[in-house]
Design a protein around this motif. Structure first.
Motif, PDB file in Angstrom:
ATOM      1  N   ALA A 133       0.984  -1.326   0.019  1.00 34.02           N
ATOM      2  CA  ALA A 133       0.101  -0.048   0.070  1.00 34.02           C
ATOM      3  C   ALA A 133       0.866   1.147   0.056  1.00 34.02           C
ATOM      4  O   ALA A 133       0.577   2.319  -0.766  1.00 34.02           O
ATOM      5  CB  ALA A 133      -1.116  -0.195   1.156  1.00 34.02           C
ATOM      6  N   ALA A 134       2.013   1.133   0.732  1.00 31.48           N
ATOM      7  CA  ALA A 134       2.855   2.216   0.824  1.00 31.48           C
ATOM      8  C   ALA A 134       3.269   2.560  -0.587  1.00 31.48           C
ATOM      9  O   ALA A 134       3.827   3.886  -1.124  1.00 31.48           O
ATOM     10  CB  ALA A 134       3.872   2.071   1.814  1.00 31.48           C
ATOM     11  N   ASP A 135       3.996   1.442  -1.347  1.00 32.38           N
ATOM     12  CA  ASP A 135       4.639   1.678  -2.570  1.00 32.38           C
ATOM     13  C   ASP A 135       3.700   2.208  -3.535  1.00 32.38           C
ATOM     14  O   ASP A 135       4.004   2.696  -4.669  1.00 32.38           O
ATOM     15  CB  ASP A 135       5.066   0.178  -3.066  1.00 32.38           C
ATOM     16  N   SER A 136       2.368   1.878  -3.575  1.00 29.55           N
ATOM     17  CA  SER A 136       1.327   1.946  -4.471  1.00 29.55           C
ATOM     18  C   SER A 136       0.629   3.462  -4.444  1.00 29.55           C
ATOM     19  O   SER A 136       0.031   4.018  -5.047  1.00 29.55           O
ATOM     20  CB  SER A 136       0.205   1.131  -4.511  1.00 29.55           C
ATOM     21  N   ALA A 137       1.244   4.339  -3.394  1.00 34.52           N
ATOM     22  CA  ALA A 137       0.683   5.447  -3.029  1.00 34.52           C
ATOM     23  C   ALA A 137       0.741   6.261  -4.242  1.00 34.52           C
ATOM     24  O   ALA A 137      -0.188   7.287  -4.515  1.00 34.52           O
ATOM     25  CB  ALA A 137       1.031   6.240  -1.747  1.00 34.52           C
ATOM     26  N   SER A 138       1.797   6.193  -5.258  1.00 35.89           N
ATOM     27  CA  SER A 138       1.925   7.260  -6.361  1.00 35.89           C
ATOM     28  C   SER A 138       1.472   6.579  -7.618  1.00 35.89           C
ATOM     29  O   SER A 138       1.379   7.330  -8.667  1.00 35.89           O
ATOM     30  CB  SER A 138       3.271   7.663  -6.354  1.00 35.89           C
ATOM     31  N   TRP A 139       0.862   5.449  -7.339  1.00 38.35           N
ATOM     32  CA  TRP A 139       0.149   4.793  -8.802  1.00 38.35           C
ATOM     33  C   TRP A 139      -0.831   5.258  -9.379  1.00 38.35           C
ATOM     34  O   TRP A 139      -1.643   6.223  -8.664  1.00 38.35           O
ATOM     35  CB  TRP A 139       0.074   3.371  -8.491  1.00 38.35           C
ATOM     36  N   SER A 140      -1.256   5.464 -10.625  1.00 39.24           N
ATOM     37  CA  SER A 140      -2.253   5.819 -11.290  1.00 39.24           C
ATOM     38  C   SER A 140      -3.631   5.058 -10.921  1.00 39.24           C
ATOM     39  O   SER A 140      -3.316   3.635 -10.511  1.00 39.24           O
ATOM     40  CB  SER A 140      -2.184   6.111 -12.572  1.00 39.24           C
ATOM     41  N   ALA A 141      -4.707   5.324 -11.183  1.00 41.07           N
ATOM     42  CA  ALA A 141      -5.793   4.368 -11.011  1.00 41.07           C
ATOM     43  C   ALA A 141      -5.872   3.347 -12.090  1.00 41.07           C
ATOM     44  O   ALA A 141      -6.328   1.955 -11.501  1.00 41.07           O
ATOM     45  CB  ALA A 141      -7.203   5.410 -11.140  1.00 41.07           C
ATOM     46  N   GLY A 142      -5.430   3.287 -13.033  1.00 42.23           N
ATOM     47  CA  GLY A 142      -5.278   2.347 -13.966  1.00 42.23           C
ATOM     48  C   GLY A 142      -4.430   1.283 -13.602  1.00 42.23           C
ATOM     49  O   GLY A 142      -4.474   0.091 -13.643  1.00 42.23           O
TER      50      GLY A 142
END
Length: 570
Positions: A58-67
């Motif tokens: 979850a911490a790593d994915s904080a900057s990911w786009s919705a797609g």
């Protein structure tokens, strides 16, 4: 004929009128009684994920786009990390709260895990967002995206309708599909649209299910519980999570007296809803009616643990405790020879629930046995005859009557009663069933008792039934031996001689009946002593020494000294 009906008829490859479609749905009620489909129940799946991995991801994915989050969710689920997949989708929803695809993907995960309620919430939100999106498209985009969104919406709503049917909400599914078909009629005239054809077929299923549930509810309201149970069973063939249907079906079965069916259906319901207090209580009542009192008590206690103030369950629990306590006291009193107290306790157990038919039948048989042991053979025979008036095919009833008749020295009548017990078993079961073998053995014993009644009857000498326990036989011997001991009897020589003969017979009877091997031989009508035969029976024990052994554990000779006891009769 409505526009919706005309459109459905026109699209079907096999042409038939809408009237026939409605008629097919209406035949649901006529088919209810013949349906043999077995509904399948599914439990809630429980997904597990490593908490540390989830937090780090979850911490790593904080900057990911919705797609990217949606793609990551699919990959996580494929690896069995359902909790992580849901976490990714929740992050995507935070970024794009109005994107129906996020909710649709969440629906797919919950549905695969058979978590149907959260799945329904997710697909409902997806449909609502997609409808809203379709209505707010500007004219330049609407023409370009209309077909794509229409197809997507049709797919979403079909899946929502399927889920509603799986949840037993067939009326809502029918409404949803009516709207789907109507909208498609207005916007799409393609006869080869597979999704629309699927919606039409699903609509017929939803209507049949809806009609079955309506028929079940009406039958239940009318008090036709058997038909209600059949209708619910018919509807449940399409339902996977039928909590709202299993419960009324179980209630209907209880009213019909199908207690095994109640046990089965409440088990399915409790698998879905373990804390369903009413289901626990009803299942306890079913076990109670089946005489499985321990299981009934367990279910009452579980229900009361969840709801200590459940009035009906408290009443059921109290009643069963009273019955069991009275029964235990009655059995103890009968065992100790306090027959009047036993009868009083059995009556207390019976009046605690006069409608508990199966239990009260069993209790009635116990009452008959108590009267037989008490020596009130006339009353025992009357009670047995009364029992058989209600159930003339009862093997146990005929056996109880036969035993009472033997106690009353009605040996020929007893043989007839044991014969009727055997005759009550169907002929095709008389060669191999356990009951048949037992009935044949008891009939044989009745014939032996009839023969022995014309000779020396050891049971009659001690005043006990042929089914008396070792404890009852010993108690009878001790009482009679003290009563007829020659040293205790006063009178002239003839009285003394009569007492001594009686004392000898009592000792001989106890010698045989207290020995398991000798008693078994006697009951089979075989010689019980090695030198028996010819003129009659003999035995070679000193009755006075035998008396002292029983009362003083081998404390020396009695009134007869060391003389040999040698009696012959015949």
């Amino acid at each position: 004929m409505t526009h919706l009906e005309v459109s459905i008829t026109r699209r079907r490859h096999v042409r038939r009128s809408w009237w026939h479609v409605c008629a097919a749905a209406a035949t649901t009620v006529a088919l209810l009684s013949s349906s043999s489909s077995s509904p399948t129940s599914f439990g809630w799946a429980v997904a597990a994920a490593d908490a540390t991995t989830t937090t780090a991801a979850a911490a790593d994915s904080a900057s990911w786009s919705a797609g990217k989050l949606r793609s990551a969710a699919e990959e996580a689920y494929s690896l069995g990390q359902s909790s992580q997949a849901i976490a990714y989708l929740q992050q995507a929803m935070a970024q794009e709260p109005d994107n129906p695809l996020n909710h649709y993907r969440l629906f797919k995960i919950h549905h695969r895990q058979r978590n149907y309620v959260p799945a329904l919430n997710a697909i409902t939100t997806a449909v609502e967002l997609l409808l809203l999106s379709s209505n707010t498209l500007d004219q330049t985009k609407k023409q370009h995206q209309q077909a794509k969104q229409a197809a997507q919406l049709l797919d979403y709503r079909n899946q929502k309708a399927k889920l509603l049917i799986q949840l037993g909400q067939c009326d809502r599914a029918a409404v949803e599909l009516e709207q789907v078909i109507q909208n498609s009629n207005n916007e799409n005239d393609d006869d080869d649209n597979e999704e629309l054809s699927a919606a039409e077929s699903l609509y017929e299923t939803a209507v049949q299910c809806r009609n079955a549930i309506a028929a079940a509810e009406q039958a239940y309201f009318d008090g036709d519980y058997r038909r209600a149970a059949q209708a619910y069973a018919f509807a449940l063939q399409w339902v996977e999570d039928g909590s709202d249907l299993w419960w009324p079906k179980a209630q209907a079965l209880f009213h019909t007296g199908d207690y095994y069916g109640v046990v089965s259906d409440t088990a399915k319901l409790l698998k879905l809803q373990p804390q369903h207090v009413n289901a626990l209580h009803l299942r306890g009542l079913a076990f109670y009616r089946l005489l499985e009192h321990d299981q009934a008590l367990l279910h009452y206690q579980k229900a009361l643990k969840l709801d200590p103030e459940h009035a009906d369950c408290k009443k059921s629990h109290k009643r069963l405790k009273l019955i069991l306590k009275a029964q235990q006291k009655g059995e103890a009193a009968a065992e100790s020879g306090d027959f009047d107290a036993a009868l009083a306790q059995y009556e207390k157990a019976r009046t605690a629930d006069p409608d508990h038919d199966l239990y009260n039948q069993k209790l009635h048989l116990d009452v008959i046995k108590v009267y037989t042991k008490k020596g009130d053979h006339k009353r025992a025979i009357q009670e047995a005859q009364s029992f058989l008036e209600d159930d003339e095919e009862s093997i146990e009833g005929w056996w109880a009557l036969g035993e009472a008749q033997q106690g009353a020295d009605q040996y020929e009548e007893a043989v007839r009663s044991f014969q009727k017990a055997l005759d009550s078993i169907p002929e095709n079961h008389q060669d191999h069933s356990e009951s048949a073998q037992k009935a044949k053995e008891r009939l044989k014993q009745a014939h032996v008792a009839l023969k022995q009644s014309k000779e020396k009857n050891y049971y009659k000498i001690l005043g006990v039934s042929r089914t008396a326990s070792a404890k009852e036989i010993k108690s009878a011997y001790r009482k009679l031996a003290l009563q007829w001991h020659p040293d205790k009897v006063e009178g002239d020589e003839s009285v003394k001689e009569q007492a001594e003969k009686k004392f000898h017979d009592i000792g001989e009877a106890y010698e045989v009946l207290s020995d398991d091997e000798l008693r078994a031989k006697y009951d089979r009508g075989e010689p019980v002593f090695d030198n028996q035969g010819g003129g009659g029976q003999q035995h070679h024990h000193n009755p006075f020494q035998f008396f002292n052994q029983q009362f003083h554990h081998g404390g020396g000779g009695g009134g007869g000294g060391g003389t040999r006891f040698h009696v012959r009769y015949g």
